[in-house]
Design an enzyme around this catalytic site. Sequence first.
Site, PDB file in Angstrom:
ATOM      1  N   THR A 129      97.834  28.468 -70.760  1.00 57.48           N
ATOM      2  CA  THR A 129      96.486  28.393 -70.205  1.00 57.48           C
ATOM      3  C   THR A 129      96.351  27.004 -69.597  1.00 57.48           C
ATOM      4  OG1 THR A 129      95.526  29.959 -71.774  1.00 57.48           O
ATOM      5  CG2 THR A 129      94.021  28.421 -70.706  1.00 57.48           C
ATOM      6  N   LYS A 135      91.483  33.895 -66.570  1.00 55.70           N
ATOM      7  CA  LYS A 135      91.435  33.419 -67.955  1.00 55.70           C
ATOM      8  C   LYS A 135      90.217  32.517 -68.169  1.00 55.70           C
ATOM      9  CE  LYS A 135      92.674  32.547 -72.211  1.00 55.70           C
ATOM     10  NZ  LYS A 135      93.972  31.992 -72.619  1.00 55.70           N
ATOM     11  N   LYS A 149      89.978  22.427 -74.919  1.00 58.38           N
ATOM     12  CA  LYS A 149      90.915  22.211 -73.820  1.00 58.38           C
ATOM     13  C   LYS A 149      90.666  23.208 -72.712  1.00 58.38           C
ATOM     14  CE  LYS A 149      94.818  24.102 -73.468  1.00 58.38           C
ATOM     15  NZ  LYS A 149      95.448  25.207 -72.703  1.00 58.38           N
TER      16      LYS A 149
END
Length: 291
Positions: free
Chosen positions: A97, A172, A240
């Site tokens: 990711t 995502k 994050k």
Amino acid sequence: MAKVAFIGLGVMGYPMAGHLKAAGHDVTVYNRTFAKAEAWAAEHGGQAVKTPAEAAKGAEFVFCCVGNDDDLRSVTIGAEGAFETVGADAVFVDHTTASARVARELDAAAREKGFHFIDAPVSGGQAGAENGALTVMCGGTQAAFDRAAPVIDAFAAACRLMGEAGAGQLTKMVNQICIAGLVQGLSEGLHFAQKAGLDGDAVLDAISKGAAGSWQMSNRGSTMIADKFDFGFAVDWMRKDLGIVLDEARNNGATLPVTAQVDQFYGDVQNMGGGRWDTSSLIRRLRRLDQ
């Protein structure tokens, strides 16, 4: 069956690589801590090597799942990185990711070297990786996706091409935006139920069958009531991811007030010592505020 490499054997990559081997593929693995690569090879029967370049050499498909943009650049275009040896017409599939920016950057670098790049972040967490039931969101060319999808199926319940390079990462981001708002809403609802003197489990049973129902409610509601968070997707990882989301929003002009607020709430959880707690620990923040 294909000759594949897997770079990065964290909580996600380790079982994902295992599913590839179980499906009959010839798997070579690399991990920054070589002992972990050796342990994987001993468990699954594949090969462990000491550099990403060595892992990628001769592979038809190279899979990668590391921590962030910097880690990804290190194992691809850094010293002894995989891009030094990925063969012509091979497919590099990145499950990290990361930002859409780095996906486009690496796609351009791959094109220059004559191979294909797919950004393919996943959803489903550690349990999804272990059970081979991840959702994979891909960005890249149709031709590269068509070649990679049957191999990705070893650890995926769903795999879809979303568009050009970077589209997987953008999808995502949408996933994480939706989760952040859902978990905060669920936290507030269950906290309200407790303050109102209701039986939390009975409330969950009643409302989960209606419009309020969600994966988060079904899989995290009862543990939130029980104040258990030593599992699942860590707050540090979510922060994050939300940092990537908010950076992209600044670039594309999207207004994300709830996401920005929940990101700060996760910062409060980190300050409580909950960086490794599951993301559902947002409810613990509310309980702390009431003390």
